[in-house]
Structure formats: C-alpha cells, structure tokens
Design a protein around this motif. Structure first.
Motif, PDB file in Angstrom:
ATOM      1  N   PHE A   1      49.207  21.321  81.492  1.00 13.65           N
ATOM      2  CA  PHE A   1      49.646  22.769  81.814  1.00 13.65           C
ATOM      3  C   PHE A   1      48.741  23.690  80.968  1.00 13.65           C
ATOM      4  O   PHE A   1      48.390  24.961  81.172  1.00 13.65           O
ATOM      5  CB  PHE A   1      51.139  23.179  81.658  1.00 13.65           C
ATOM      6  N   GLU A   2      48.704  23.483  79.574  1.00  4.98           N
ATOM      7  CA  GLU A   2      48.094  24.309  78.841  1.00  4.98           C
ATOM      8  C   GLU A   2      46.459  24.409  78.786  1.00  4.98           C
ATOM      9  O   GLU A   2      45.890  25.422  78.727  1.00  4.98           O
ATOM     10  CB  GLU A   2      47.874  23.587  77.224  1.00  4.98           C
ATOM     11  N   ALA A   3      45.968  23.246  79.433  1.00 11.52           N
ATOM     12  CA  ALA A   3      44.381  23.551  79.819  1.00 11.52           C
ATOM     13  C   ALA A   3      44.216  24.059  81.079  1.00 11.52           C
ATOM     14  O   ALA A   3      43.230  24.908  81.127  1.00 11.52           O
ATOM     15  CB  ALA A   3      43.906  21.935  80.198  1.00 11.52           C
ATOM     16  N   ASP A   4      45.325  24.491  81.765  1.00  8.41           N
ATOM     17  CA  ASP A   4      45.050  25.333  82.986  1.00  8.41           C
ATOM     18  C   ASP A   4      45.732  26.599  82.958  1.00  8.41           C
ATOM     19  O   ASP A   4      45.907  27.369  83.868  1.00  8.41           O
ATOM     20  CB  ASP A   4      45.589  24.598  84.255  1.00  8.41           C
ATOM     21  N   ALA A   5      46.132  26.979  81.521  1.00  8.36           N
ATOM     22  CA  ALA A   5      46.885  28.298  81.367  1.00  8.36           C
ATOM     23  C   ALA A   5      46.434  29.562  82.017  1.00  8.36           C
ATOM     24  O   ALA A   5      46.904  30.367  82.677  1.00  8.36           O
ATOM     25  CB  ALA A   5      47.237  28.437  79.784  1.00  8.36           C
TER      26      ALA A   5
END
Length: 514
Positions: free
Chosen positions: A443-447
């Motif tokens: 999720f952080e990578a696609d924030a």
C-alpha cells in the motif's frame, strides 16, 4: 454390482483408507461393518500422530482394522495384509496390487510419499465423494458444486431451496456431514455436495445429476502443482454428467476459465455432449444473457430490474430481485442464481424457489453481519483466505466505503489487484498479523494512487486491528474483516479467527454502551 445402488460392487476386497481427517474417519466408520463380508481387509494409513488420530486408530484396530502411522505406513500395511493372507485370508494373484481400493483424504497431496505409495499399492484410488456416490441409492440425486470461491454459499442455498420445495435435501461434503456419513444415515434423497478440487481429482465414475461450476482462479497450487492441474480437477465435475439421466451443468460464464469450457460445450453436438448446460452471465458479468449473446438454449442472469432469471428447457423463470436477498453483494446474487438454477434443474417449483431465495440467510464467516460499535456496522468475512475472495467482499458495499482488516498467514500472492480495489472501494485498511508488513509495504508503494482520505494503519494482532479500525470509524461506517490470508499465524482456522472477531466486536459494543 449391488442392485438399487449407483455403482457399488458386491465385493470391495482389500481397502486402504489414507489419512484420518474428517472424511477419512467417516470412510473408516462406513467400511468397518463390512469387514468379513464385502471387505476382506481394511487398512488405515493414519498419517501423522495426534491425540485424536491415535484414539480413533486404537478404536478402529479393536474392531479389526489394520492401522499404521507415518510415511511408511502403506508399505507396512501391505506387508501385514499379505501376512493375513498367509493365515487364511483372501489370497492375491501374483503381481496384483496389495489393495483393491484406496480412499485418500483430501488433505494429502498427490506428490506426498503417502499418496505416491498408495497409488502404487492400490488397484484404484477413489475419493470419499466418489465412494459415497457409488454406495448411494440408485434413485438418489446429487448436486455437485465446485469452484474457487462461493462453493459453501451455493451448496447451503441450494439445499435450502430444495428443502423449501419439499425435497429431503442436505448439504454434505466440505460443509455438513461427509458424503459417506450422509449416505450411511440414509435420511437424504438429494445430496448437495461441496466438492473440492482435492476430492474431484480422485473421481472416476462420479456422475451428479446437476454439476455447478463456479469461478476458477489460481488457488491450492501447493497441492496440485500447477494451475492447469487445479483447473482440470475442477472440470472433472463434468466428466460423467452424460451418464446421469437429464444431467445439467450450471456454469459461471462470467469467469474466463469457465467460459472457455462453455465455448467447448457449445461446439459439441447435443447428442455428443449428452447433457444440458446453463451458462450464467457472459464475459460482461452476471447481467448478460447468453441466449442473446451466443444463441444458447439456456441461460441464467440478473435482469435490468435486478430480478434473478433462469431460462431452462424453453421456460423463463423470473425469481426474486437481488435487493430482496438477505445475503449482501453482487457475488452473492450470483451465488443465489447458481443455487436457483440447480434447484430448478431438479424440478423444484418456481414459486418455492423464489420464496427460498428471500428466506436464505448469510452463512457464518462470509460477509456475516456481527453487530455494530458506536454506529459502525461490523462484518465477519474470515472465510476470505485469498485475494480474490477479498476483492469480491470489497465490492459488496456499494453504499459505503468500508474500513478493511487485511492480514494473517501470508500466501505470497500478488497484492497489486488488492491495493487497486481497496483504493477504489475502501476508506482505509488495517494491515495485521504475519502478512501485515508485506501488505503495508504494497500500500505504501502505491500511496500516490490512493484517495486523499485513504487511511493506512498497521497492527500486530487481530484485536489491535479491530481497535485501530474502530478508532477511524463513525456512525454509518462499515468495518470489514476480509483478510485475504489464511489464519494460521494467530488462529487454528478461519472459523476460529472469525469467532474471535465476533467476540471482540461484542466486547467493544458492550463497552461502548456501558
């Protein structure tokens, strides 16, 4: 063969049961009374030792079964069976397999030492479902339901609809009693069986009257080895449908893999195919009518007004509307449609089927309402143990953006579709358990693609995850446990996880009211 049964030999010979899971124990219980008659010897390769399996094995041995534990159990049992021959048992022809029939438990993979040894030592391997079908009454009817997701709901709903129609129908297999236990009880006229890929892999003559093939997406590859092997095991539910009088297949044509099978069946001459088929939906979804799309004789779909419609044998049955169902989500409307088509194919009355659809209630752990805390509605979808199941749950709340609890025992699957769907449908996620860090990283990578108000929280355990979600939730919100993971990092099963979640919700609700 025994008159009055499907395909039951008068003499079973030597029988080997592989594993003492639920179905293995049921098979042993069925076969033990046949010792000295239809069964010459009953051997049980019990697998790993547990307190439960040792107690059952001891009781079976006291009643005449040969029992052994461990990976070498089959060879040991074969030697003991040969020794029994020397003491006056039924002699074996030179070169004949040690056992005539093997009944493998579904939890034992085909590449495991125990299964490989059994395959080499048995004249035939037949799953407990196959054995039960063979031993059932000739006039009994069977509905077999398989697919990656939705099986249990469809089985439960179909059994409910058939009972509403006045038939003695029971849900069996992976849900309810094992098939062979239900056959032994003799209280059922229609067996609605949840058939896993594991069980179908070891079938040969199994010929249900109605076969329901739901979605097929990658799962259980650790057992089958490849997706193709998994797919082919599922498709075996159709293998003998032509042998059933007026056999009918209900097929989810909205799924790419199943739709390919629809195309294959459509290309066959009706006489060559030997059974009717009912495609549900089209490539565009469940609202597509395959009669209009491809000239199919039959079809099942959700009409523009939300009505569940099944067209069979030239008659169109308009049933309940999707918004009248107690089960939530478009996927459950599709599950209800599959169950209704199966019930109608067996001759159930249209009005009774329609009424049964309205009275069918959600199953435990499947988007199950489980109370509210300070006005936030909580749902238990612990059965969502893979990403595909959670994608379905995310789309089940069109009027809300749920806060979703994700995590558990990581299956290592691609998380990109889950992240995209969560951004589209959810207000936030709480990543927890052993899989939590990997999920959070995804999720952080696609924030940058996330909505501006999308919340991402992390928690160590399920209890912490619920509290984190409730801290974000307000009146009218939805808190959804749909973990996309197995439960084994913290719980013994998805059922245990779901019940723990419900207990936590009840506790938080009580505290909020105090």
């Amino acid at each position: 063969m025994i008159a009055g049964r499907k395909h039951a030999p008068q003499h079973l010979g030597r029988v080997l049961v592989l594993g003492l899971g639920k179905s293995g124990r049921a098979a042993v219980e069925y076969l033990l009374p046949l010792l000295g008659g239809r069964v010459d010897a009953l051997a049980v390769a019990a697998g790993a030792r547990t307190e439960e399996s040792e107690a059952f094995a001891e009781a079976a041995a006291a009643r005449g079964a040969l029992v052994a534990f461990g990976d070498d159990a089959v060879a040991e049992l074969a030697a003991r069976a040969c020794s029994a021959d020397d003491r006056g048992g039924a002699a074996r022809a030179a070169g004949a397999p040690a056992f005539d029939l093997g009944v493998p438990s579904p939890g034992i993979p085909p590449f495991s030492p125990l299964y490989v040894a059994a395959a080499a030592s048995c004249g035939e391997l037949a799953s407990e479902v196959e054995l039960a079908w063979r031993e059932s009454a000739a006039d009994s009817r069977w509905v077999a339901v398989t697919g990656t997701n939705g099986k249990t709901t469809v089985v439960s709903c179909a059994a409910h609809l058939l009972r509403e129609a006045g038939l003695r129908a029971d849900a069996v297999g992976n849900i309810g009693d094992p098939c062979i236990a239900a056959v032994a009880a003799g209280a059922t006229d229609v067996y609605v069986a949840e058939a896993s890929s594991y069980q179908l892999a070891s079938t040969s003559a199994f010929a249900p009257d109605v076969a329901v093939l739901l979605n097929i997406t990658p799962d259980h590859l650790h057992w089958h080895g490849t997706f193709e092997a998994y797919r082919d095991a599922k498709l075996k539910v159709l293998a003998n449908l032509a042998d059933a009088p007026r056999g009918v297949a209900v097929l989810d044509a909205s799924n790419d893999v199943v739709r390919a099978e629809v195309r294959r069946l459509r290309a066959l001459d009706a006489a060559e195919r030997g059974f009717a088929y009912v495609p549900m939906g089209t490539a565009d979804g469940m609202d597509g009518d395959m009669r209009a799309r491809c000239g199919s004789d039959n079809a099942a779909f959700i009409a523009d007004d939300g009505s569940l419609v099944a067209a069979l044998d030239g008659r169109e049955h308009a049933l309940a509307r999707a918004d009248e169902l107690a089960v939530k989500g478009a996927h459950n409307a599709g599950n209800a449609l599959a169950a209704a088509a199966a019930a109608l194919a067996l001759g159930a009355d249209e009005a009774r089927v329609a009424n049964g659809l309205r009275t069918f209630r959600p199953l435990e752990h499947r988007i199950e309402p489980c109370g509210s805390v300070r006005g936030a509605a909580c749902y238990n979808d612990s059965k969502a143990t893979n990403v595909d199941a959670t994608l379905t749950a995310l789309a089940a709340f069109p009027g809300a953006r749920p806060l979703v609890l994700l995590g558990g025992d990581d299956k290592g699957t691609d998380l990109a579709p889950l992240v995209e769907a969560a951004h589209a449908h959810a207000r936030g996620v709480v990543c927890f358990g052993a899989a939590g860090p990997r999920f959070a990283t995804a999720f952080e990578a696609d924030a940058p693609a996330a909505p501006v108000d999308f919340a991402l929280e992390c928690a160590e355990h399920l209890e912490d995850a619920l509290d984190a979600a409730l801290s974000l939730a307000g009146e009218g919100d939805v808190v959804l446990l749909s973990p996309a993971c197995a439960s084994f990092d913290e719980f013994g099963s998805y059922e245990e996880r779901g019940r723990a979640f419900k207990a936590l919700v009840a506790d938080r609700a009580a505290r909020a009211e105090a």
